[in-house]
Design an enzyme around this catalytic site. Structure first.
Site, PDB file in Angstrom:
ATOM      1  N   HIS A 221      15.263  21.641  45.799  1.00  0.00           N
ATOM      2  CA  HIS A 221      16.330  21.728  46.815  1.00  0.00           C
ATOM      3  C   HIS A 221      16.362  23.117  47.437  1.00  0.00           C
ATOM      4  O   HIS A 221      15.906  24.146  46.883  1.00  0.00           O
ATOM      5  CB  HIS A 221      17.704  21.204  46.175  1.00  0.00           C
ATOM      6  N   ASP A 223      19.812  25.651  47.939  1.00  0.00           N
ATOM      7  CA  ASP A 223      21.025  25.765  47.630  1.00  0.00           C
ATOM      8  C   ASP A 223      22.049  25.750  49.065  1.00  0.00           C
ATOM      9  O   ASP A 223      23.081  25.249  48.995  1.00  0.00           O
ATOM     10  CB  ASP A 223      21.483  27.152  46.950  1.00  0.00           C
ATOM     11  N   HIS A 279      13.712  25.478  45.390  1.00  0.00           N
ATOM     12  CA  HIS A 279      13.488  25.644  44.032  1.00  0.00           C
ATOM     13  C   HIS A 279      13.905  24.415  43.240  1.00  0.00           C
ATOM     14  O   HIS A 279      14.393  23.689  43.562  1.00  0.00           O
ATOM     15  CB  HIS A 279      14.165  26.714  43.425  1.00  0.00           C
ATOM     16  N   ARG A 289      19.234  24.103  26.971  1.00  0.00           N
ATOM     17  CA  ARG A 289      19.132  25.340  27.978  1.00  0.00           C
ATOM     18  C   ARG A 289      20.570  25.650  28.463  1.00  0.00           C
ATOM     19  O   ARG A 289      21.187  24.601  29.120  1.00  0.00           O
ATOM     20  CB  ARG A 289      18.137  25.190  29.127  1.00  0.00           C
TER      21      ARG A 289
HETATM   22  O1  LIG Z   1      19.881  26.766  36.363  1.00  0.00           O
HETATM   23  C1  LIG Z   1      18.825  27.132  37.119  1.00  0.00           C
HETATM   24  O2  LIG Z   1      17.649  27.974  36.759  1.00  0.00           O
HETATM   25  C2  LIG Z   1      18.808  26.798  38.392  1.00  0.00           C
HETATM   26  C3  LIG Z   1      19.953  25.882  38.652  1.00  0.00           C
HETATM   27  C4  LIG Z   1      20.001  25.736  40.338  1.00  0.00           C
HETATM   28  O3  LIG Z   1      18.925  25.348  40.970  1.00  0.00           O
HETATM   29  C5  LIG Z   1      21.342  25.325  40.867  1.00  0.00           C
HETATM   30  O4  LIG Z   1      22.502  25.420  40.114  1.00  0.00           O
HETATM   31  O5  LIG Z   1      21.433  25.035  42.247  1.00  0.00           O
HETATM   32 FE   LIG Z   2      19.744  25.463  43.361  1.00  0.00          FE
END
Ligand SMILES: O=C(O)CCC(=O)C(=O)O
Ligand SMILES: [Fe+2]
Length: 310
Positions: A221, A223, A279, A289
């Site tokens: 996606h 952001d 990403h 995690r």
């Molecule tokens: O937690 C992560 O490493 C990425 C999370 C992510 O892509 C987001 O919150 O948009």
């Molecule tokens: Fe993200």
């Protein structure tokens, strides 16, 4: 040339399969499948395989290279990429990205602060948690995943005085300010033009089967498209890849390679939020995690206030 009979080939010793020097040995008529043919065909096969691999790699970049591996970084990592045209129409001249890329830093946030925030995340999330593999806790809006919905953590805090302390929020604000300053320095933006925006949240990911779309953190996606107001995204990791969980690497899905950031406690990664930085998070195979997504916008109308104990 006429193809010799099987009998004829036996006589001349000209079966290249297993004996490619047959043409040298052969006396009599020229062999139908010579050493030279054999070399040509093998070369064609090797070149075709290499070309197929190259094109497959271009279409499906499956190779992973680490932008930041699990071990501590000696120095911050910076990887510049050309900006997408996502910012062209925007008016926030002093703030919108003039250059784009990703940075990873290990010495920005202290280990003590990261560990404090991990305890805070665990405490908050212990009051809820999604049925699927991804839960969030947003200390600004109070949203906490619960089953396949969200509840307000501040309602829960009303009946539990020990849930949050002033110290929790002080550390949260300090860490947010450290990250904001680093983003401003790296992208040459006056710090007061960078506003915290929503959603800014703790995340917990595990290996449970996804129940709703919110649980599917592994999709590529952008952001800026997903969240609208983001100009700069930052992540603070609270647990460490391979120590606390398997899988779960952060991945920039670039055209040539998948570039990974391996989470470690206290590691901060930040990047411009446009389509130059698609990403995803790799699916977890084991463990849990924790991270915080801290988001910044250039648009004062989309700013949110620091969280406070309610
Ligand atoms: O937690 C992560 O490493 C990425 C999370 C992510 O892509 C987001 O919150 O948009
Ligand atoms: Fe993200």
């Amino acid at each position: 040339m006429k193809k010799p009979s099987r009998e004829n080939r036996k006589q001349t010793g000209c079966s290249c399969w297993g004996d490619c020097t047959c043409s040298e040995k052969a006396k009599g008529p020229e062999p139908w499948y010579s050493f030279r043919n054999c070399v040509t065909h093998i070369s064609i096969i090797i070149i075709s395989v290499l070309m197929a691999r190259f094109w497959l790699h271009v279409i499906y970049p499956s190779s992973f290279v680490a932008l930041a591996g699990k071990d501590p970084l000696d120095a911050p990592v910076w990887h510049e990429v050309p900006c997408s045209n996502d910012y062209e129409e925007e008016v926030f001249l002093e703030c919108k990205p003039k250059r784009c890329g990703r940075a990873v830093m290990d010495n920005l946030v202290s280990r003590d602060d990261a560990e404090h925030l991990l305890r805070l995340a665990k405490r908050g999330l212990s009051h809820g948690g999604s049925n699927g593999g991804a839960s969030i806790l947003d200390l600004h809006s109070g949203a906490l995943s619960m089953g396949d919905k969200f509840v307000n953590i501040f309602k829960i805090a009303e009946t539990d005085d020990s849930l949050f302390t002033e110290e929790d929020f002080r550390i949260y604000r300090r860490v947010k300010d450290q990250i904001r300053q680093a983003v401003a320095d790296k992208f040459d933006v006056p710090v007061d033009k960078l506003h915290l925006t929503k959603p800014t949240f703790f995340s917990r990911m595990d290996t449970k089967k996804a129940q709703t779309k919110h649980d599917e953190y592994w999709h590529v996606h952008v952001d800026k498209e997903t969240y609208g107001s983001f100009h700069y995204t930052s992540l603070l990791y609270l647990t460490t890849y391979k120590n606390d969980f398997q899988g779960g690497r952060f991945v920039f899905a670039d055209k040539d390679y998948n570039r990974t950031v391996e989470p470690r406690v206290g590691r901060v990664s930040f990047f411009t939020s446009g389509s130059e930085n698609p990403h995803f998070v790799e699916r977890l195979r084991e463990g849990v995690r924790y991270a915080i997504t801290v988001s910044f916008t250039c648009d004062p109308a989309k700013a949110i206030a620091d969280p406070k104990i309610k």
